[in-house]
Write an enzyme that holds these catalytic residues in place. Sequence first.
Site, mmCIF file in Angstrom:
data_model
loop_
_atom_site.group_PDB
_atom_site.id
_atom_site.type_symbol
_atom_site.label_atom_id
_atom_site.label_comp_id
_atom_site.label_asym_id
_atom_site.label_seq_id
_atom_site.Cartn_x
_atom_site.Cartn_y
_atom_site.Cartn_z
ATOM 1 N N HIS A 18 -3.583 -2.877 3.549
ATOM 2 C CA HIS A 18 -2.739 -2.729 4.630
ATOM 3 C C HIS A 18 -2.856 -3.399 5.672
ATOM 4 O O HIS A 18 -2.952 -3.184 7.165
ATOM 5 C CB HIS A 18 -3.017 -1.144 5.005
ATOM 6 N N ASN A 30 1.865 -2.112 -2.329
ATOM 7 C CA ASN A 30 2.865 -0.700 -2.474
ATOM 8 C C ASN A 30 4.099 -0.885 -1.540
ATOM 9 O O ASN A 30 4.979 -0.058 -1.823
ATOM 10 C CB ASN A 30 1.915 0.679 -2.207
ATOM 11 N N ASP A 65 -7.370 2.660 1.364
ATOM 12 C CA ASP A 65 -6.587 3.229 0.459
ATOM 13 C C ASP A 65 -5.631 2.108 -0.269
ATOM 14 O O ASP A 65 -5.621 0.792 0.558
ATOM 15 C CB ASP A 65 -5.237 4.251 1.047
ATOM 16 N N GLU A 66 -5.234 2.189 -1.160
ATOM 17 C CA GLU A 66 -3.872 1.265 -1.919
ATOM 18 C C GLU A 66 -4.645 -0.193 -2.370
ATOM 19 O O GLU A 66 -3.671 -1.196 -1.742
ATOM 20 C CB GLU A 66 -2.567 1.482 -1.346
ATOM 21 N N LEU A 67 -5.751 -0.314 -2.415
ATOM 22 C CA LEU A 67 -6.131 -1.862 -2.625
ATOM 23 C C LEU A 67 -5.733 -2.257 -3.785
ATOM 24 O O LEU A 67 -5.635 -1.807 -5.157
ATOM 25 C CB LEU A 67 -7.674 -1.784 -2.768
#
Length: 415
Positions: A132, A157, A196-198
């Site tokens: 992010h 994402n 998150d969301e690596l």
Amino acid sequence: MKLVALAVFLATAQLWYEHDNTIYTVSAPVTIRDAPAYPYRGFMLDTARNYFPVADIKRTLDAMSWVKLNEFHWHIVDSQSFPFEIPGFTDLAQKGAYSSSQVYSLSDVRDIISYAGARGIDVMVEIDTPGHTAIIAEAHPEYVACPGATPWATYANEPPAGQLRFADSKVTDYIAKLFTAVATIFPSKLFSTGGDELNTNCYAIDEPTQASLNATGRTLEQALDAFTQETHKALEVKGKTPVVWEEMVLVHNVTLSKETKVLVWISSDNVKAVAEKGYKLIHAASDYFYLDCGGGGWVGANPNGNSWCDPFKTWQHAYSFNPTANLTAEESKLVLGGQHLLWTEQSGPQNLDSIVWPRAASSAELFWTGPGGNVSTALPRLHDVAYRLRQRGVDAISLQPEWCALRPGACDLTA
Ligand SMILES: *[C@@H]1O[C@H](CO)[C@@H](O)[C@H](O)[C@H]1NC(C)=O
Ligand SMILES: *[C@@H]1O[C@H](CO)[C@@H](O)[C@H](O)[C@H]1NC(C)=O
Ligand SMILES: *[C@@H]1O[C@H](CO)[C@@H](O)[C@H](O)[C@H]1NC(C)=O
Ligand SMILES: *[C@@H]1O[C@H](CO)[C@@H](O)[C@H](O)[C@H]1NC(C)=O
């Protein structure tokens, strides 16, 4: 306002009604004996997908205080924009904000912190790393892996792709210094470092990352561990407790201090696994508390798209959540509380009030009172909250036709 006066105001503002220039109460005399079931009762706002002027945040803090929410989780930056002017790092906002007027200056941030504090609300800032972070490439292209890689869906994402080159020690040093600078601004003990969301595809195609890994003989996970330890250490030196998204304990093999708090967001099904690892946790599960779910797809060229977390989460659904479901008595002690969250891909100042209120009041009551509430008896209270919010300038939506609101119970499913 003095603290005692404020507490009295907060307690009594819920007891008084005004009608035809007369102020009255339905119950007097009154003795209040009350305490929250959980210490953390929050609301999260994302100010990076779309920007929210300071006045909108203050109005939200007002509304939060009226329902005794005490934690503003400020997801201030993300891959799309960096609207935060950090002393010593001002190039990030200069190059990464949507415009020079869509920036939180140091004085804006201080203003928000003190406005929140006067209302009994702590501000937990989040600098989400190492994912992010695509927007950091605008100021520091050398720090970001796979910037703008396409198709974006393979590498992130959400567009745009781009994540920190955490295997590079220069990047680790930079983020540790950035965290230190931000930690100096926010008095809260809590500091969210994200996690998150690596996306591993992004690193697989990033030559500098591969070169760093080769040079150090580390795996990507080992490099992530080093990055996490270094950056968290910078916070701990400043007296902060790191708060992370659930993947940091459920997906990655990184060393975290036992003090680290975990935000469970992907699913309430993951609460148990986090508790089993012994971490204190904050309920933020998308299947109960995401305010943006059910809003349809926002990705372009996708006419049949839905939100990933369909359907819409009603207040009744959130209110029915059991914070200690499936947990042992010992694990239940790890629950700090919870929060509604607004990710703002499809929100801005225009629909802030209507998408948040009065729904967020349902988790406010849940985490104040504890589980086992009755949606049927809570409904009139929530109508009441919605009317009060509107009277005070917060555009809370109607929960039902007025006909139902005026006849408690008459519109219940079984009535
Ligand atoms: C890293 O090492 C692998 C395996 O030895 C090699 O194939 C690759 O070319 C190296 N990449 C870089 C960028 O050094
Ligand atoms: C996790 O990391 C520890 C210490 O770095 C190591 O001993 C262990 O094998 C790792 N586990 C996995 C599943 O990678
Ligand atoms: C509790 O466990 C049940 C059955 O495994 C599961 O369906 C449910 O989602 C769990 N609830 C929570 C809050 O973890
Ligand atoms: C909820 O409250 C209603 C209205 O007082 C009552 O009829 C109902 O039995 C209650 N439900 C539960 C599960 O306690």
